[in-house]
Design a protein around this motif. Structure first.
Motif: not given
Length: 299
Positions: A21-27, A180-184, A205-210, A230-239
């Motif tokens: 799991m990517a590093a996401i601020p726990s709170f 959240r940086v969308e792979i776009h 706090n800069v993460k990828m959005c799959w 995967r080490k940069w993946l954040g807490d949002t994914v688009h499907v």
């Protein structure tokens, strides 16, 4: 002093050890999921909810069991930086009074332009929307790379995008927001290019959005590309259309289950079903099946 303390705590909670799991601020992660763990289905207002005002979005999410929403810019909900302080407080209260989480804001800001004035405009507008996210109770803003322009050395554009992300990431820490940086975009959906950008990203706090792009399936394949970033993946994914056959969603869910992903799977769908409420309920059924299969496999 309080801003400095908030930023310091944000950074400390952004740095975790281990793999998967990517590093996401726990709170922020806990806030996003309102105490729940694992994958949850949410909605991007593009396109199914683009014509709904904010009360309708919340009501329809409650009605369908979709408990999170990413508000896309320039939609009927009207949540933009033009809102006054009292209007922002009202948006925050609407979500606070509902089981639906305001996950974040989906902007169109991008950082690839070779025009310095255009680049600076995108950076400064991102900062304004970061403040909006804080005010409405969201936990982050979605941005885009969004191209590697022809005629400009790729290394130069990649470095420019990374530097821009670092600037807005550092700014966002004072507001306890994720970037959240969308792979776009054009060229940038190719995972080796995203990796090259994030190799130069320094802010935690800069993460990828799959984004579930066709490019995910290019060599070395879905699993290889997933593991590449995967080490940069954040807490949002688009499907997109979970029931579709064009993309191996079960394999994707399996990969997220394996890394014990704790975040939102956000539906971003462009089709035009006759009844969006029924369509959302159908997507939730498909999501639950995929997630159950993935967790069973990883147990």
């Amino acid at each position: 002093m309080s801003n400095q303390l908030s930023r310091r705590l944000f950074i400390q909670k952004s740095i975790v050890t281990g793999v998967g799991m990517a590093a996401i601020p726990s709170f922020l992660s806990a806030h996003s999921l309102k105490g729940n763990q694992g994958m949850r289905l949410g909605l991007v207002t593009y396109q199914w909810a683009k014509d709904w005002d904010l009360p309708t979005i919340i009501a329809n999410c409650e009605k369908t069991g979709i408990m999170g929403v990413e508000l896309r810019t320039q939609h009927a909900h009207g949540v933009e930086t033009s809102l006054t302080a009292s209007q922002r407080a009202e948006v925050k209260k609407r979500f606070a009074d509902s089981p639906v989480t305001c996950i974040g804001y989906g902007s169109n800001f991008e950082f690839h332009s070779p025009d310095p004035a255009k680049l600076r405009e995108n950076i400064e507008q991102t900062k304004a929307y970061i403040k909006l996210c804080k005010d409405i109770g969201a936990s982050g803003i979605k941005v885009k790379p969004n191209d590697l322009p022809d005629g400009v050395p790729r290394e130069k554009t990649i470095a420019q995008i990374a530097a821009s992300l670092n600037e807005i990431g550092k700014f966002a820490q004072d507001y306890c927001q994720l970037i959240r940086v969308e792979i776009h975009g054009h060229h940038t959906p190719e995972l080796p290019n995203m990796k090259a950008i994030f190799d130069q990203v320094t802010e935690p706090n800069v993460k990828m959005c799959w984004n579930s792009n066709p490019q995910d399936l290019l060599p070395p394949g879905l699993e290889g590309n997933f593991n590449m970033v995967r080490k940069w993946l954040g807490d949002t994914v688009h499907v997109h259309n979970i029931g579709g056959k064009e993309y191996p969603f079960q394999e994707l869910f399996n990969l997220f289950a394996e890394i014990k992903y704790n975040g939102w799977i956000l539906l971003e769908e462009t089709s035009t079903p006759p009844d969006k409420i029924i369509a959302l309920k159908e997507q939730l059924i498909l999501f639950n099946k995929l997630a159950a299969n993935a967790y069973k496999r990883s147990a």
